[in-house]
Design an enzyme around this catalytic site. Structure first.
Site, short mmCIF file in Angstrom:
data_model
loop_
_atom_site.label_atom_id
_atom_site.label_comp_id
_atom_site.label_asym_id
_atom_site.label_seq_id
_atom_site.Cartn_x
_atom_site.Cartn_y
_atom_site.Cartn_z
N LYS A 269 84.29 -40.37 -6.18
CA LYS A 269 84.64 -39.12 -5.72
C LYS A 269 85.31 -39.35 -4.47
O LYS A 269 84.34 -39.51 -3.26
CB LYS A 269 83.50 -37.95 -5.88
CG LYS A 269 83.68 -36.64 -5.07
CD LYS A 269 82.76 -35.68 -5.39
CE LYS A 269 83.19 -34.24 -4.53
NZ LYS A 269 82.03 -33.49 -4.78
N ASP A 274 85.42 -30.97 1.85
CA ASP A 274 84.86 -30.02 0.87
C ASP A 274 84.52 -28.63 1.39
O ASP A 274 83.34 -28.65 1.69
CB ASP A 274 84.02 -30.42 -0.08
CG ASP A 274 83.62 -29.56 -1.07
OD1 ASP A 274 84.26 -28.39 -1.21
OD2 ASP A 274 82.47 -29.67 -1.81
N LYS A 281 82.25 -22.25 1.06
CA LYS A 281 80.73 -22.78 1.63
C LYS A 281 80.60 -22.11 3.00
O LYS A 281 81.23 -21.63 3.82
CB LYS A 281 80.58 -24.22 1.85
CG LYS A 281 80.64 -24.96 0.60
CD LYS A 281 80.46 -26.44 1.17
CE LYS A 281 80.57 -27.40 0.08
NZ LYS A 281 79.79 -27.24 -1.06
N ASP A 292 81.99 -35.99 1.85
CA ASP A 292 82.26 -35.97 0.29
C ASP A 292 82.91 -36.82 -0.42
O ASP A 292 83.53 -37.00 -1.61
CB ASP A 292 82.88 -34.29 -0.03
CG ASP A 292 82.11 -33.94 -1.31
OD1 ASP A 292 81.14 -34.26 -1.76
OD2 ASP A 292 82.51 -32.77 -1.70
N ASP A 351 84.18 -24.45 -5.80
CA ASP A 351 83.37 -25.43 -5.10
C ASP A 351 82.73 -26.59 -6.05
O ASP A 351 82.17 -27.49 -5.22
CB ASP A 351 81.95 -24.59 -4.32
CG ASP A 351 81.60 -25.40 -3.20
OD1 ASP A 351 82.17 -26.38 -2.85
OD2 ASP A 351 80.39 -25.06 -2.81
N GLU A 353 84.14 -28.76 -7.20
CA GLU A 353 85.51 -29.46 -7.40
C GLU A 353 85.33 -30.96 -7.76
O GLU A 353 86.16 -31.48 -8.22
CB GLU A 353 86.37 -29.15 -6.19
CG GLU A 353 85.89 -30.41 -4.88
CD GLU A 353 84.48 -30.23 -4.54
OE1 GLU A 353 84.02 -29.32 -4.72
OE2 GLU A 353 84.01 -31.31 -3.88
N ARG A 355 83.76 -32.56 -9.98
CA ARG A 355 83.96 -32.70 -11.34
C ARG A 355 85.38 -32.66 -11.78
O ARG A 355 85.71 -33.38 -12.87
CB ARG A 355 82.70 -31.98 -12.09
CG ARG A 355 83.06 -30.50 -11.95
CD ARG A 355 81.82 -29.88 -12.35
NE ARG A 355 80.85 -29.39 -11.24
CZ ARG A 355 79.59 -28.87 -11.26
NH1 ARG A 355 79.28 -28.36 -12.44
NH2 ARG A 355 78.79 -28.94 -10.37
N1 BES Z 1 80.15 -31.67 -2.39
C1 BES Z 1 79.49 -30.91 -2.82
C2 BES Z 1 78.02 -31.21 -3.18
C3 BES Z 1 76.96 -31.33 -1.83
C4 BES Z 1 76.20 -30.26 -1.67
C5 BES Z 1 76.76 -32.60 -1.79
C6 BES Z 1 75.41 -30.31 -0.55
C7 BES Z 1 75.93 -32.72 -0.73
C8 BES Z 1 75.18 -31.59 -0.13
C9 BES Z 1 79.91 -30.18 -4.27
O1 BES Z 1 81.28 -30.25 -4.36
C10 BES Z 1 79.46 -28.93 -4.40
O2 BES Z 1 80.00 -27.99 -3.61
N2 BES Z 1 78.71 -28.69 -5.38
C11 BES Z 1 78.16 -27.39 -6.00
C12 BES Z 1 78.37 -27.06 -7.13
C13 BES Z 1 78.00 -25.54 -7.67
C14 BES Z 1 79.11 -24.85 -7.21
C15 BES Z 1 77.94 -25.31 -9.20
C16 BES Z 1 76.84 -27.04 -5.31
O3 BES Z 1 76.09 -28.22 -5.21
O4 BES Z 1 76.34 -26.06 -4.63
ZN ZN Z 2 82.22 -31.46 -3.31
MN MN Z 3 82.12 -28.32 -3.50
#
Ligand code: BES
Ligand code: ZN
Ligand code: MN
Length: 498
Positions: A269, A274, A281, A292, A351, A353, A355
Site C-alpha cells: 500500500k 491519508d 480524519k 501510510d 477513509d 482507501e 483496500r
Molecule cells: N491508514 C489507515 C489505517 C491506520 C489508522 C493506520 C491508524 C495506522 C493508524 C486506513 O486507511 C484507515 O483509515 N482505516 C480506517 C478504516 C475504517 C474507516 C473502516 C480505520 O482504521 O479507521
Molecule cells: Zn490509509
Molecule cells: Mn484511511
C-alpha cells in the site's frame, strides 16, 4: 560498513579498537570472556563482579586491560544463561553499537556469534548481528538544514570457530543487505508527504533499477491506469492534485534455471498521505498518516535486498500509490466504483482507501501467474487495537503459508500474529447497491478489511500483513521501523528453489 570474520586463536592478541565479550547476569563468563580474563590475570572477572550486573543491554568498558592488545574490552550483558536467545544477542549488539557510535570507534570485534543460541544457528546469528549494526546506524537527516555527520563505523568482525566461518560470512552478507533494505524502507517512511509523493516512490523504484541490472521498473501514470480500468484505485487518487503512480518493480535473477519457478509477488500500500478523504480524519496525529506508504516502502526495501543478494528466485513488487485527500474531485460516501476485476464497490467510508487501491493491484498481480502473493499495508486502526505495536496482523486462508510466514517472523524477530479470515465475516461487507461494500462496520475491523481484499485473490495463494501497528513508532521515538522487511527476507531466503 564492512563485515568480516576472524578465527584467530588468541583473542588477547587481536589488534582492534573494541573487543566485545559476553557476561551473564549470574556472573558466568562466556568462553571468550574466560579467555580474556585468563590473559589479563583475572582482572576482567574482578571488575565484572564489582561493577557489572550482566543485565541484557548493559555494557561496561575496560580501557587497555593488561595483557590484552585491544584498546578497549567491552563487556556485554547477556542476562540469565537459561534465557539466552536470539533477541538477547540482538540487544547486546545494540548496546555494542551505541558504544561504538558514541566513542567513534572505527573497528570492533565481537565474540558473541560463537555463543550457541537455542533459536538461531550460526548463519542466523550472523544475519541478526549484521542487520542490527546496520539498523543501529540509521539516522534521519534528509530534511534538516544541517546534515548530521555519517554515523557508522568501518568494520565489524566476528570471532568464530573455524567450522562456523563460512556460514558466518554468508549470514553477514545477508544481514547487511537486509539491514540496508530495512533502512531504505525507513527513510522512505520518514520522508514527509510533500517530498515522498507517488512520483517520488516511482523515481525511487527507477533509481533501484539503475543500481541493479537485475531490477526493472515500470511506472504507470494516470493515463495508463485509466486505460487498464483500475476504477477503484483511481477513485481514491482523483481527490488529489498529486498524480498517482502504479509501480511494478521486477527482479529477474541472473541464473536461467531460477527463472523457471513461478514468481513471488509482493504488493504494498503506497498512500503517501491519508487525510481520510471526505470521511476526514481528526486532526490529532494526522501527520503520522505520511507513514501510510510503509507497505510500499517495505516492498522497495525487500527488492533492494533481494537484488543485492542475487537471490535465485523471481520476485515482483507491485505498488499502487496516491494520496487520499478531501476535495471537490474526491470520491464521496455512497459512490459506487468498478474495480479492475469488474466487481463493483460501494464506498461507504472514503477513509477505508487502502483496500480500494490494493484490490486493483491484487487483480493486476494475476498476470504474473504467481506462486504466492503477499500484500503489506498499514490498513486498519483496528489491527493496532488488537495487536498493538509488537505483532503485525497476518491473514490468510492457507495454513501452510501462515505457518511459513509466522516462522519467518519469529526467526527474524519481526513477528506476526495470525487473525481469523472466515467466510462468516464476509457477510458484514454486504451492500444494497454494489457487489461489495468497502467497510464492514466497527466489529472485527481488521478482519473485514482482510475479507474485502480476499475477494480479489481467487486465483493464487495469498497472505495479507496488516502493519498499521508495526511499521512505525509514535511518541519521542517517532519514526519508521522498516518492518516487515526482515520477515519478508527471512521468508524469501527460506523459499528459494532447490
Ligand atoms: N491508514 C489507515 C489505517 C491506520 C489508522 C493506520 C491508524 C495506522 C493508524 C486506513 O486507511 C484507515 O483509515 N482505516 C480506517 C478504516 C475504517 C474507516 C473502516 C480505520 O482504521 O479507521
Ligand atoms: Zn490509509
Ligand atoms: Mn484511511
Amino acid at each position: 560498513m564492512k563485515f568480516s570474520t576472524t578465527t584467530a586463536s588468541s583473542l588477547a592478541a587481536l589488534k582492534t579498537q573494541v573487543l566485545a565479550a559476553g557476561v551473564f547476569s549470574d556472573g558466568t563468563l562466556s568462553a571468550a570472556a574466560e579467555a580474556l580474563d585468563a590473559a589479563c590475570g583475572g582482572t576482567l572477572r574482578r571488575i565484572a563482579k564489582a561493577d557489572f550486573d550482566g543485565a541484557v543491554g548493559q555494557s561496561l568498558t575496560l580501557h587497555k586491560p593488561e595483557g590484552i592488545t585491544a584498546d578497549k574490552v567491552i563487556l556485554l550483558g547477556l542476562g540469565r544463561p537459561d534465557a539466552y536467545q536470539a533477541s538477547t544477542l540482538v540487544r547486546a549488539h545494540q548496546a555494542l553499537a551505541k558504544v561504538c557510535l558514541s566513542t567513534n570507534a572505527q573497528s570492533a570485534i565481537s565474540t558473541l556469534c560463537a555463543l550457541p543460541c537455542p533459536d538461531a544457528d550460526a548463519t542466523q546469528r550472523a544475519r541478526l548481528i549484521a542487520r542490527t549494526a546496520m539498523t543501529e546506524s540509521y539516522q534521519y537527516d534528509h530534511t534538516l538544514s544541517t546534515r548530521k555527520p555519517s554515523r557508522t563505523w568501518n568494520t565489524l568482525t566476528l570471532h568464530v570457530p573455524r567450522a562456523q566461518a563460512a556460514n558466518t560470512r554468508t549470514g553477514l552478507d545477508q544481514g547487511a543487505a537486509i539491514g540496508k533494505g530495512t533502512n531504505f524502507a525507513r527513510l522512505l517512511g520518514d520522508l514527509p508527504a510533500n517530498v515522498c509523493t507517488p512520483t517520488y516512490l516511482g523515481q525511487a523504484a527507477k533509481a533501484l533499477a539503475r543500481e541493479f541490472k537485475t531490477l526493472k521498473a515500470e511506472v504507470l501514470d494516470q493515463k495508463k491506469i485509466e486505460a487498464l480500468k483500475m476504477g477503484s484505485f483511481l477513485s481514491v487518487a482523483k481527490g488529489s492534485a498529486e498524480p498517482p503512480a502504479f509501480i511494478v518493480l521486477r527482479y529477474t535473477p541472473d541464473a536461467a534455471a531460477a527463472r523457471k519457478t513461478k514468481p513471488i509477488v509482493l504488493v504494498g500500500k503506497g498512500v503517501t498521505f491519508d487525510a481520510g478523504g471526505i470521511s476526514i480524519k481528526p486532526a490529532a496525529a494526522m501527520d503520522e498518516m505520511k507513514y501510510d506508504m510503509c507497505g510500499a516502502a517495505s516492498v522497495l526495501g525487500t527488492l533492494r535486498a533481494v537484488a543485492e543478494l542475487n537471490l535465485p528466485r523471481e520476485v515482483i513488487g507491485i505498488i499502487p500509490s496516491c494520496e487520499n485527500l478531501p476535495s471537490g474531485t474526491a470520491n464521496k460516501p455512497g459512490d459506487v466504483v468498478t474495480s479492475l476485476s469488474g466487481k463493483t464497490i460501494e464506498i461507504l467510508n472514503t477513509d477505508a482507501e487502502g483496500r480500494l487501491i490494493l484490490c486493483d493491484a491484487l487483480t493486476y498481480a494475476e498476470r504474473f501467474k504467481p506462486a504466492v502473493v503477499i500484500d503489506m499495508a498499514t490498513l486498519t486502526g483496528a489491527c493496532v487495537v488488537a495487536l498493538g505495536h509488537v505483532n503485525s496482523g497476518l491473514f490468510t486462508q492457507d495454513d501452510t503459508l501462515a505457518a511459513e510466514l509466522l516462522a519467518a517472523g519469529r526467526e527474524a524477530l519481526d513477528p506476526a500474529w495470525r487473525l481469523p479470515l472466515e467466510d462468516d465475516y464476509q457477510e458484514l461487507l454486504k451492500s444494497n447497491f454494489a457487489d461489495t461494500a468497502n467497510i464492514g462496520g466497527r466489529p472485527a475491523g481488521a478482519i473485514t478489511a482482510a475479507c474485502f481484499l480476499s475477494r480479489f485473490t481467487p486465483l493464487y495463494r495469498w497472505a495479507h500483513l496488516d502493519i498499521a501497528g508495526t511499521a512505525w513508532r509514535s511518541g519521542s521515538q517517532k519514526g519508521a521501523t522498516g518492518r516487515p522487511v526482515p520477515l519478508l527476507m527471512q521468508y524469501l531466503l527460506e523459499h528459494l528453489p532447490a
